[in-house]
Design a protein around this motif. Structure first.
Motif, short mmCIF file in Angstrom:
data_model
loop_
_atom_site.label_atom_id
_atom_site.label_comp_id
_atom_site.label_asym_id
_atom_site.label_seq_id
_atom_site.Cartn_x
_atom_site.Cartn_y
_atom_site.Cartn_z
N TYR A 149 36.34 41.01 42.93
CA TYR A 149 35.90 39.96 42.01
C TYR A 149 35.58 40.56 40.64
N THR A 188 37.93 34.34 45.13
CA THR A 188 37.16 35.27 45.95
C THR A 188 36.33 34.48 46.95
N GLY A 205 34.96 42.74 48.65
CA GLY A 205 35.35 41.50 47.98
C GLY A 205 34.68 41.37 46.63
#
Length: 157
Positions: free
Chosen positions: A29, A58, A25
């Motif tokens: 981002y 995010t 993640g």
């Protein structure tokens, strides 16, 4: 070697990074954030706004705490620029949750509330800004004063 103004090459490198299957993640981002910067450099604010949304959307647990205010502020500014007021309200609330202290940040949040149709929220924030300015011996902003006396915001209270 990439130069600061070689935005197409930056975007091409980011497209390659998107192909990596083991991205986290945080990786997503960073890709969105760098893509946003490249699009701003190219003056493509519509694409930058989409990138800023991706960064701001995010999972917060994937973001370093010190970066969260900047992420939400960027998304807020670009949503306002693109007249995506519903999204601006969303990012204004997230940004407000990071407790920004600068009067211009409060004005930005209030602008998002107002343009997004949350007149009561805009009025409450404007009144807090006015009270803080007076307490600090500063002149309240014209924008905050206008919001407090605006028919739309006074009609709701």
């Amino acid at each position: 070697m990439l130069f600061r103004s070689d935005y197409p090459a930056v975007l091409a490198a980011l497209e390659e990074a998107k192909k990596v299957s083991s991205r986290t993640g945080y990786d997503n981002y960073l890709i969105a954030r760098f893509s946003m910067s490249a699009h701003v450099g190219m003056k493509d604010l519509a694409a930058a706004a989409l990138d800023a949304e991706a960064a701001a959307d995010t999972d917060p647990s994937q973001l370093p705490d010190p970066e969260m205010p900047m992420v939400y502020q960027n998304a807020l500014k670009l949503a306002l620029n693109q007249k995506h007021y519903d999204k601006a309200v969303k990012y204004a609330k997230l940004y407000q949750g990071t407790n920004p202290t600068a009067p211009e940040d409060h004005a930005l949040i209030g602008q998002a509330y107002y343009l997004g149709g949350d007149y009561a929220g805009a009025k409450d924030l404007a009144q807090k800004n006015i009270d803080a300015a007076v307490a600090a011996g500063r002149k309240p902003s014209r924008t905050d004063l206008d919001v407090v006396i605006d028919r739309k915001s006074t009609r709701l209270n």
